[in-house]
Enzyme design. Sequence first.
Site, PDB file in Angstrom:
ATOM      1  N   SER A 159      13.367  21.904 -18.403  1.00 26.02           N
ATOM      2  CA  SER A 159      12.810  22.304 -17.113  1.00 26.02           C
ATOM      3  C   SER A 159      12.346  21.096 -16.324  1.00 26.02           C
ATOM      4  O   SER A 159      11.884  20.108 -16.899  1.00 26.02           O
ATOM      5  CB  SER A 159      11.621  23.243 -17.360  1.00 26.02           C
ATOM      6  OG  SER A 159      10.874  23.431 -16.177  1.00 26.02           O
TER       7      SER A 159
ATOM      8  N   TYR B 288       3.210  24.597 -21.452  1.00 27.10           N
ATOM      9  CA  TYR B 288       4.617  25.029 -21.422  1.00 27.10           C
ATOM     10  C   TYR B 288       5.530  23.817 -21.200  1.00 27.10           C
ATOM     11  O   TYR B 288       6.475  23.601 -21.952  1.00 27.10           O
ATOM     12  CB  TYR B 288       4.844  26.061 -20.312  1.00 27.10           C
ATOM     13  CG  TYR B 288       6.294  26.167 -19.915  1.00 27.10           C
ATOM     14  CD1 TYR B 288       6.759  25.584 -18.740  1.00 27.10           C
ATOM     15  CD2 TYR B 288       7.206  26.819 -20.730  1.00 27.10           C
ATOM     16  CE1 TYR B 288       8.092  25.642 -18.391  1.00 27.10           C
ATOM     17  CE2 TYR B 288       8.544  26.892 -20.386  1.00 27.10           C
ATOM     18  CZ  TYR B 288       8.977  26.293 -19.214  1.00 27.10           C
ATOM     19  OH  TYR B 288      10.307  26.350 -18.864  1.00 27.10           O
TER      20      TYR B 288
ATOM     21  N   LYS C 248       8.525  21.741 -23.660  1.00 25.77           N
ATOM     22  CA  LYS C 248       9.882  21.333 -23.266  1.00 25.77           C
ATOM     23  C   LYS C 248      10.062  19.826 -23.503  1.00 25.77           C
ATOM     24  O   LYS C 248      11.087  19.365 -23.999  1.00 25.77           O
ATOM     25  CB  LYS C 248      10.132  21.657 -21.791  1.00 25.77           C
ATOM     26  CG  LYS C 248      10.200  23.141 -21.467  1.00 25.77           C
ATOM     27  CD  LYS C 248      11.360  23.823 -22.175  1.00 25.77           C
ATOM     28  CE  LYS C 248      11.545  25.265 -21.722  1.00 25.77           C
ATOM     29  NZ  LYS C 248      12.659  25.946 -22.416  1.00 25.77           N
TER      30      LYS C 248
HETATM   31  C1  WQD Z   1       7.390  28.109  -6.169  1.00 26.16           C
HETATM   32  C2  WQD Z   1       6.577  27.870  -4.911  1.00 26.16           C
HETATM   33  C3  WQD Z   1       4.206  28.087  -5.241  1.00 26.16           C
HETATM   34  C4  WQD Z   1       4.321  32.413  -6.122  1.00 26.16           C
HETATM   35  C5  WQD Z   1       7.739  27.272 -12.134  1.00 26.16           C
HETATM   36  C6  WQD Z   1       7.606  26.529 -13.427  1.00 26.16           C
HETATM   37  C7  WQD Z   1       8.911  25.880 -13.802  1.00 26.16           C
HETATM   38  C8  WQD Z   1      10.029  26.889 -13.770  1.00 26.16           C
HETATM   39  C9  WQD Z   1      10.078  27.573 -12.416  1.00 26.16           C
HETATM   40  C10 WQD Z   1      10.320  27.613 -16.047  1.00 26.16           C
HETATM   41  C11 WQD Z   1       5.321  27.050  -5.144  1.00 26.16           C
HETATM   42  C12 WQD Z   1       4.712  29.172  -4.299  1.00 26.16           C
HETATM   43  C13 WQD Z   1       4.688  31.114  -5.823  1.00 26.16           C
HETATM   44  C14 WQD Z   1       3.526  33.144  -5.198  1.00 26.16           C
HETATM   45  C15 WQD Z   1       3.500  31.254  -3.741  1.00 26.16           C
HETATM   46  N1  WQD Z   1       9.852  27.852 -14.802  1.00 26.16           N
HETATM   47  N2  WQD Z   1       4.284  30.549  -4.650  1.00 26.16           N
HETATM   48  N3  WQD Z   1       3.145  32.532  -4.037  1.00 26.16           N
HETATM   49  O1  WQD Z   1       5.797  26.647  -9.799  1.00 26.16           O
HETATM   50  O2  WQD Z   1       7.857  25.560  -8.752  1.00 26.16           O
HETATM   51  O3  WQD Z   1       7.984  26.366 -11.092  1.00 26.16           O
HETATM   52  O4  WQD Z   1       8.797  28.192 -12.200  1.00 26.16           O
HETATM   53  O5  WQD Z   1      11.004  26.683 -16.409  1.00 26.16           O
HETATM   54  O6  WQD Z   1       8.767  25.342 -15.107  1.00 26.16           O
HETATM   55  O7  WQD Z   1       6.658  25.472 -13.243  1.00 26.16           O
HETATM   56  O8  WQD Z   1       7.867  28.018  -9.239  1.00 26.16           O
HETATM   57  O9  WQD Z   1       8.198  30.190  -8.184  1.00 26.16           O
HETATM   58  O10 WQD Z   1       5.976  29.731  -9.341  1.00 26.16           O
HETATM   59  O11 WQD Z   1       6.494  28.594  -7.182  1.00 26.16           O
HETATM   60  O12 WQD Z   1       3.130  30.725  -2.678  1.00 26.16           O
HETATM   61  O13 WQD Z   1       3.160  34.354  -5.417  1.00 26.16           O
HETATM   62  O14 WQD Z   1       6.120  29.140  -4.400  1.00 26.16           O
HETATM   63  O15 WQD Z   1       2.948  27.580  -4.816  1.00 26.16           O
HETATM   64  O16 WQD Z   1       5.095  26.230  -3.997  1.00 26.16           O
HETATM   65  P1  WQD Z   1       7.285  26.586  -9.662  1.00 26.16           P
HETATM   66  P2  WQD Z   1       7.115  29.218  -8.530  1.00 26.16           P
END
Ligand code: WQD
Length: 337
Positions: free
Chosen positions: A124, A148, A152
């Site tokens: 990841s 997490y 990885k």
């Molecule tokens: C994306 C953007 C949030 C939810 C994570 C893990 C990574 C991988 C993918 C496993 C950010 C914003 C999100 C919400 C929001 N998973 N957001 N409101 O954090 O980039 O990555 O998932 O491998 O390891 O770290 O993805 O989709 O959670 O967030 O504003 O309800 O959307 O702040 O900017 P992230 P995400």
Amino acid sequence: MTILVTGGAGYIGSHTVLALLEAGHDVVVMDNLSNASEESLRRVAELTGRTVPFHRVDLTDPEGLDRLFSSHSFDSVIHFAGLKAVGESAEIPLEYYYRNVAGTINLLRAMDAHGVRSIVFSSSATVYGDNHHAPFVEKMEMGANNPYGRTKEQIEDILTDLGASDERWSIALLRYFNPVGAHESGRIGEDPSGIPNNLMPFIAQVAVGRREKLMIFGNDYPTVDGTGIRDYIHVVDLAAGHVAALNYLTAHGGVHRWNLGAGTGSSVLQVLNAFSRAVGRELPYEFAPRRPGDIAESYADASAALADLGWSTTKTLDQMCEDHWRWQKNNPNGYAD
Ligand code: WQD
């Protein structure tokens, strides 16, 4: 070839099983179904006309793994199985290290005992942590900032040491950015249990009426519109990247790591607007405080995968949203429908 896919009943796993079958491989799936439904495999069989042998085995069961490797002659393993929620990993780190790290060690020991020494590992972009500025490059030092991500990172280190100790191993470490979307049929897709942590499944549940509105975590980041920027990659493109990496390993030993991303970033508001276009109406949202641990920008330097694997993404953000919406609209309660 005959490929074992661990976690193959899950979101990325089921899409990769489909891509492997379409590429002419034989596939066997193991999954403990802790965060997946066997229904996804029934639908993959429906889409391909191919049956997929399924074994309900847990990575923490060495005897179960030994029986599995004794019952098939695998050429390679694609390893997805593991816990993957960043926030939860800080609450129950021991469970994450046990299931992800110890479980992977059990898998590798079973592979070695049975002479299977080719593996594609689901890593990841979270391993890059917040020590670098995007675009992230494979040679950058890892520094995950959550348990997490550290699982990885540790598994990547284990695989790197294993490959250095025994030249019979062929190892691909694939660092995903933000997987979204669904197969164009709308029959398989992301089906998170509980409240979705990730952006697009949450937006999709707002659109289908399961959630009231999207809370946007921070609009004061130093970005084009103040909201977080991420590298969204269509799950079908991601699956194709696994087939390309598998093919590469048939001709190359050693340890290889590749970013799998589009190489461009999209903000939360840009994703929300694209999803609204797919749905055909505006979707409700509210700005909320930043989420702890989030970084402003994350996107890949995807040039290595193109150079080595001849792979790059093909789908646009609008296609990701259209395909994700079709899945969610046709399956408002995921596979429970
Ligand atoms: C994306 C953007 C949030 C939810 C994570 C893990 C990574 C991988 C993918 C496993 C950010 C914003 C999100 C919400 C929001 N998973 N957001 N409101 O954090 O980039 O990555 O998932 O491998 O390891 O770290 O993805 O989709 O959670 O967030 O504003 O309800 O959307 O702040 O900017 P992230 P995400």
